[in-house]
Design an enzyme around this catalytic site. Structure first.
Site, PDB file in Angstrom:
ATOM      1  N   GLU A  92      74.610 -11.363  34.766  1.00 46.49           N
ATOM      2  CA  GLU A  92      74.045 -10.899  33.480  1.00 46.49           C
ATOM      3  C   GLU A  92      73.939  -9.378  33.473  1.00 46.49           C
ATOM      4  OE1 GLU A  92      70.648 -13.776  33.504  1.00 46.49           O
ATOM      5  OE2 GLU A  92      71.260 -14.020  31.419  1.00 46.49           O
ATOM      6  N   GLU A 138      72.391 -21.087  36.037  1.00 43.89           N
ATOM      7  CA  GLU A 138      70.956 -21.325  35.836  1.00 43.89           C
ATOM      8  C   GLU A 138      70.608 -22.773  35.515  1.00 43.89           C
ATOM      9  OE1 GLU A 138      72.575 -18.657  34.945  1.00 43.89           O
ATOM     10  OE2 GLU A 138      71.333 -16.886  35.229  1.00 43.89           O
TER      11      GLU A 138
END
Ligand code: NAD
Length: 696
Positions: free
Chosen positions: A121, A141
């Site tokens: 990210e 995730e």
């Protein structure tokens, strides 16, 4: 907190940040080096260090561009999961990424090793991404019950389109750098010096910003998103985090980016404190712990190049495939040519199917098969480094095989058995080198199931155990160390679970009701459907061989099914009836048999609720786990959960039976076990639950 103390804490945090992140300037380019061994996890200090670096770079007119790069052998391999148990410390990733995006200078992410979760990210917040060959990239995730919470769900679709972003994020997929390049996750894959390549990239940008957040979303073909979603979100089977991730990615097309980022963060924070995410984190740490063996520290495992497999049946063939996939040379030995040919044919068929389904290239499949040799001549086993026996489950047959191995295999080789229940000490005694003998208990199908129980006998040497664990790593398995005892860890806990389910059958619940309750809890299949699938005859034979203790409660239902030829799915009937197409049906004849046996046992049928079924089944597992700890068969309570999740279809998102039981607290659990003991009747051994709460 007094002001002075606050200053001290701030100073300490700043010091950590400077230690974990430093700037190394090369000409007009600032290299922001993340140095937080072993995996550069995105800790609070790392985040703070990057933020401070951005501020320094912004303020320095001599710097034209910046490069984020990891020290050691990786970029940021993920977050510091320990931190997720508490409120997250500032600065959090969104703030750090916003600072990079607001900086007037371009930032380049230079990736190597792994760039996962928050690490990738962060890279998405940069103006360009390059990666060394072999870098693993992804947003996994959902596998921790979360969604990417630092813009991954909004920036990735802008970079690669909504359908591919959905696939990667909802599957929690990790891809290699070559595939990452093909999909557009990175701008280029660079071999050679990563720093030099990053510097070149900085020159290429010439001071221009190129933010992912400013890219327009490319329209997907009509219907494409729906098709992808239908595959990713099968009704009734999708976990909440996957649904939330799919919704978040789709917001990229419908909401302005800042609103979508705020929403994404809120969902991430909600999920972070969910029970499911806590269970998944627990299982993650349990697996990490199970791989640590302080008692073997410093012990050198032996070399592993060539592995022998005895028996080319179901397990032998699967173990051979696992070995070939792990890059080992495999020699398979059978008692006759026909059995050997069947085994080799099944391995060839396996690789043919992998190639046909596009999962493996023909080249790689060919290389793996070229490493397979087969023989009926035991002398060929002389040079192997380790041999795994997978012949019939019969102590005399196994002892004979080990005596033969002792005679032909070179000294220093490890001799392992895949036995499910038999006494490994007795097997070891049939050789002149019992210190070289261990159990390597694979699960079926051996090339697929992650669990490997590595079983020590009274005399297994530390090097031999370390070699068994090394083999597990080589095969990508999750190894759990167990001591020699009937059923080791997994089969023993599973037997207690099944026995408890049989008690409930006898008391009035039906097979389909019990299966449905446990499937609703999250098991892929209930215990009676599993029994039918694996066949009722193996356990039947074993029960007959063991004999019965008349003072212990015994449910005869399974024996009676076997006596009438209902051996399970392969016989067309077991606890259920199966049609030609394999469809499963409730069979009234089974209900009648159960009624008859219940009456014989002098019991009255009573109503069961799903909750009671689940509670009894899980308490029985937790009780057995505590017994295993008391007997030193398992070393840690969490090891039992690793076994259940990786070998027995226990839902990972529930953590495991021990995790489930511990949530209830010691005193409530103790009361519940008294209740279970009373329900279970004579012969039930009630454990001391304190064992489950004692950490390492
Ligand atoms: P299987 O019947 O499919 O295969 C056994 C093979 O061993 C046969 O091909 C047979 O020809 C061969 N064999 C028998 N005696 C031999 C000898 N003396 N020398 C060489 N080869 C010989 O059995 P399986 O299901 O593969 O089970 C093998 C072992 O693995 C057993 O100990 C079993 O308990 C264990 N195991 C099985 C499973 C499972 O789910 N099937 C799971 C874990 C462990």
């Amino acid at each position: 907190m007094p002001l002075e103390h606050t200053h001290d804490v701030d100073r300490a945090a700043s010091h950590d940040a400077r230690r974990q992140v430093r700037i190394e300037q090369q000409g007009e380019v600032a290299f922001v080096v993340i140095d937080h061994p072993p995996v550069n996890a995105g800790s609070a200090a790392v985040r703070r260090g990057i933020l401070q670096a951005v501020e320094t770079i912004d303020a320095d007119p001599g710097i034209r561009a910046a490069v984020l790069i990891g020290a050691g052998n990786t970029f940021i391999a993920g977050s510091d999961l320990q931190e997720f148990e508490r409120p997250l410390q500032d600065p959090q990733w969104p703030e750090v990424i916003a600072a990079i995006e607001s900086s007037p200078k371009p930032f380049i992410a230079a990736l190597h090793g792994a760039a996962l979760g928050g690490g990738y990210e962060l890279a998405l917040g940069c103006d360009a991404r390059i990666a060394a060959p072999g870098t693993v990239i992804g947003l996994p995730e959902v596998t921790l019950g979360l969604i990417p919470g630092a813009g991954g769900t909004q920036r990735l679709p802008r970079l690669i389109g909504i359908p591919d972003a959905l696939r990667l994020i909802c599957n929690g997929e990790r891809v290699g750098s070559a595939q990452a390049r093909a999909l557009g996750l990175i701008d280029s894959e660079v071999s050679g010096d990563l720093r030099a390549a990053a510097q070149q990239q900085a020159q290429l940008l010439g001071g221009r910003k190129c933010r992912v957040r400013d890219l327009a979303i490319v329209d997907a073909a009509p219907g494409q998103v729906d098709t992808v979603l239908a595959k990713l979100l099968p009704p009734g089977k999708t976990r909440p985090a996957v649904h939330a991730a799919a919704q978040a990615v789709q917001m990229a097309a419908s909401l302005p980016i800042d609103a979508a980022l705020a929403r994404e963060r809120a969902v991430f924070q909600e999920l972070r404190v969910s029970e499911e995410a806590a269970a998944l984190r627990y299982q993650f740490f349990a697996e990490r712990k199970s791989a640590r063996h302080p008692q073997l520290q410093g012990v050198q495992p032996r070399d592993l190049r060539m592995v022998g497999v005895i028996g080319a049946g179901t397990m032998g063939s699967g173990i051979a495939i696992a070995g070939l996939d792990g890059g080992l040379d495999v020699l398979m030995v059978e008692r006759d040519d026909a059995a050997l040919a069947r085994g080799v044919a099944s391995i060839e068929k396996h690789y043919r199917r992998r190639v046909e389904s596009g999962k493996l290239s023909a080249d790689v499949a060919g290389q793996r098969l070229a490493n397979l040799r087969s023989s009926t001549d035991w002398a060929a086993l002389e040079p192997v480094d380790l041999v795994i026996e997978a012949v019939f489950e019969d102590i005399e047959v196994k002892r004979e095989v080990f005596a033969k191995l002792d005679a032909v295999v070179r000294s220093g080789a490890v001799l392992a058995s895949n036995t499910s229940y038999l006494d490994l000490d007795l097997i070891a005694e049939s050789t002149s080198r019992p210190e070289d003998v261990i159990g390597l208990h694979f699960f079926s199908p051996a090339q697929v199931m992650r669990l490997l129980e590595v079983v020590r006998t009274d005399r297994s040497s530390p090097e031999v155990l370390a070699t068994g664990l090394k083999l597990a790593r080589r095969l990508g398995k999750c190894a759990v160390l167990a001591c020699n005892a009937f059923g080791f860890i997994g089969n023993r806990v599973y037997a207690a679970y099944r026995r408890q389910c049989e008690f409930m059958l006898e008391e009035g619940a039906s097979p389909e009701q019990i299966d449905a309750a446990l499937e609703a809890f999250g098991f892929a299949m209930g215990p009676f459907a599993v029994a039918d699938l694996s066949g009722l005859d193996i356990a039947w034979r074993m029960r007959r061989a063991q004999g019965r203790n008349p003072s212990v409660r015994y449910v005869e239902i399974a024996d009676r099914l076997c006596e009438t030829g209902r051996l399970g799915r392969k016989a067309g009937a077991g606890y259920y009836r199966y049609d030609e197409a394999g469809g499963r049906h409730v069979d009234p004849a089974v209900g009648e048999l159960i009624d008859e046996l219940r009456a014989q046992a002098g019991l009255q049928a009573r109503q069961f609720e799903a909750e009671e079924i689940q509670r009894r089944a899980l308490l029985a597992m937790a009780n057995e786990a505590a017994l295993l700890l008391a007997e030193n068969v398992a070393a840690r309570a969490s090891d039992v959960d690793v076994v259940l999740v990786n070998g027995f279809g226990f839902p990972r998102w529930r953590g495991g039976a021990v995790f489930w039981a511990c949530q209830r607290g010691p005193s409530a659990l103790s009361t519940e076990l008294d209740w279970l003991a009373q329900r279970s009747g004579s012969g039930f051994v009630r454990a001391d639950v304190r064992m489950l709460f004692e950490g390492e």
